[in-house]
Write an enzyme that holds these catalytic residues in place. Sequence first.
Site, PDB file in Angstrom:
ATOM      1  N   ALA A  12      20.103  41.793  51.306  1.00 22.30           N
ATOM      2  CA  ALA A  12      19.030  40.821  51.064  1.00 22.30           C
ATOM      3  C   ALA A  12      18.769  40.583  49.585  1.00 22.30           C
ATOM      4  CB  ALA A  12      17.754  41.305  51.750  1.00 22.30           C
ATOM      5  N   GLY A  14      21.100  40.432  47.331  1.00 20.83           N
ATOM      6  CA  GLY A  14      22.289  39.846  46.714  1.00 20.83           C
ATOM      7  C   GLY A  14      22.138  38.344  46.511  1.00 20.83           C
ATOM      8  N   ARG A  97      41.231  39.492  49.440  1.00 19.18           N
ATOM      9  CA  ARG A  97      40.242  40.042  50.366  1.00 19.18           C
ATOM     10  C   ARG A  97      40.662  41.399  50.924  1.00 19.18           C
ATOM     11  NH1 ARG A  97      39.816  34.828  50.813  1.00 19.18           N
ATOM     12  NH2 ARG A  97      37.788  33.814  50.793  1.00 19.18           N
ATOM     13  N   VAL A 128      29.074  37.930  57.471  1.00 24.11           N
ATOM     14  CA  VAL A 128      29.440  37.128  56.296  1.00 24.11           C
ATOM     15  C   VAL A 128      30.208  37.996  55.302  1.00 24.11           C
ATOM     16  CG1 VAL A 128      28.504  35.812  54.336  1.00 24.11           C
ATOM     17  CG2 VAL A 128      27.460  35.597  56.604  1.00 24.11           C
ATOM     18  N   ASP A 158      34.556  27.565  55.245  1.00 28.12           N
ATOM     19  CA  ASP A 158      35.885  26.946  55.144  1.00 28.12           C
ATOM     20  C   ASP A 158      35.870  25.582  55.841  1.00 28.12           C
ATOM     21  OD1 ASP A 158      37.041  29.483  54.068  1.00 28.12           O
ATOM     22  OD2 ASP A 158      36.433  30.180  56.047  1.00 28.12           O
ATOM     23  N   ARG A 161      34.020  23.188  53.658  1.00 28.76           N
ATOM     24  CA  ARG A 161      34.862  22.835  52.505  1.00 28.76           C
ATOM     25  C   ARG A 161      35.916  21.812  52.912  1.00 28.76           C
ATOM     26  NH1 ARG A 161      35.595  29.150  50.633  1.00 28.76           N
ATOM     27  NH2 ARG A 161      33.878  29.193  49.134  1.00 28.76           N
ATOM     28  N   HIS A 186      39.433  34.374  57.657  1.00 30.60           N
ATOM     29  CA  HIS A 186      38.728  33.839  56.482  1.00 30.60           C
ATOM     30  C   HIS A 186      39.372  34.471  55.238  1.00 30.60           C
ATOM     31  CE1 HIS A 186      35.760  32.566  53.645  1.00 30.60           C
ATOM     32  NE2 HIS A 186      35.488  33.811  53.322  1.00 30.60           N
TER      33      HIS A 186
END
Length: 325
Positions: A12, A14, A97, A128, A158, A161, A186
Amino acid sequence: MTAATTVTVTGAAGQIGYALLFRIASGAMLGDRPVRLRLLEIPQAVGAAEGTAMELADAAFPLLESVDVFDDPSAAFDGTEFALLVGARPRTAGMERGDLLAANAGIFGPQGRAINDRASDAVRVLVVGNPANTNALIAAAHAPDVPAERFTAMTRLDHNRALAQLGAKLGVGVGRLSRMTVWGNHSSTQVPDPAHVLLDGEPVGFDPAWVAGEFAPTVATRGAAIIDARGASSAASAASAAIDHLHDWVLGTRDGDWVSVALPSRGEYDVPEGLVSSFPATSAGGEWRVVDGLELSPAVRTALDASVAELAAERDAVRALGLLP
Ligand code: NAD
Ligand code: LMR
């Protein structure tokens, strides 16, 4: 007066948390329902989360009933109906990632267990924090009493985007476009597939050379491009995509449209069962349903197989780390 809905947000304090919480409190996510926010942070960041809670109070949102801050997952997920698992370390320039697997995967087992033991029977989870698909798989594996399909991971950023790139190419607003699909992980192996996209309800058809050479790489590497440009990973757009994901899960997708959601596979499109892969999906009555029967071009099929192989490798890596029960 509708009863308040309990929403837990991890990470929270961040940068995504800061963009996300105010929109949840405003009603952008769940519509006109009072909300109780529960914020989870690590002990070192509880002070910063308390500061965000003070600002949430100061914004005087009519729908915001309460804000509580926790550093204990069991308390944070107590009775929660929506869990947004954002808290994890973001990658920085030059990292893939996969580099985050070991760093972040350890967070999601204990949180999955706490959700299993303490959340509402109706809980819905959006992961997320990266690597989001595999973190969702880990969390679900630690929550045997929660139906697996309640654990989802975010590929809506994505998807959005991709819509932005298509809108720019066609010179139209994204609201006129529908039926975009992002398949797979992702990550940079994701498969943005505009083959079924409609403009004002009519098929468009994009040049395959443009899709393969420009569009798909731009979408798939956008996260890294944002990190290079901002010096930090995407935050407000990620928060906005999380709002879109939950909004559509709860309130339904638009008639005739679908969106991209990472869901535990039931074997759809030959994605091995259990891997959390992005699919085209519609939502009604609070349930996602994968769109079936779409024809995949040979190029999309090959790329999806590669992305799924990456998901399987991530699952095997976290299993080898002892992070799957
Ligand atoms: P940030 O570093 O600004 O914030 C992360 C926060 O999580 C920090 O405040 C940290 O203290 C907290 N945290 C760490 N471990 C925690 C734990 N065990 N419990 C609760 N909180 C914990 O990062 P950010 O920019 O907000 O990004 C968060 C995550 O979201 C990253 O993993 C990032 O890569 C990912 N992300 C995903 C997408 C997507 O499309 N799926 C998009 C953007 C970012
Ligand atoms: C993104 O897609 O922006 C995030 O997943 C951050 C990243 O590491 O790319």
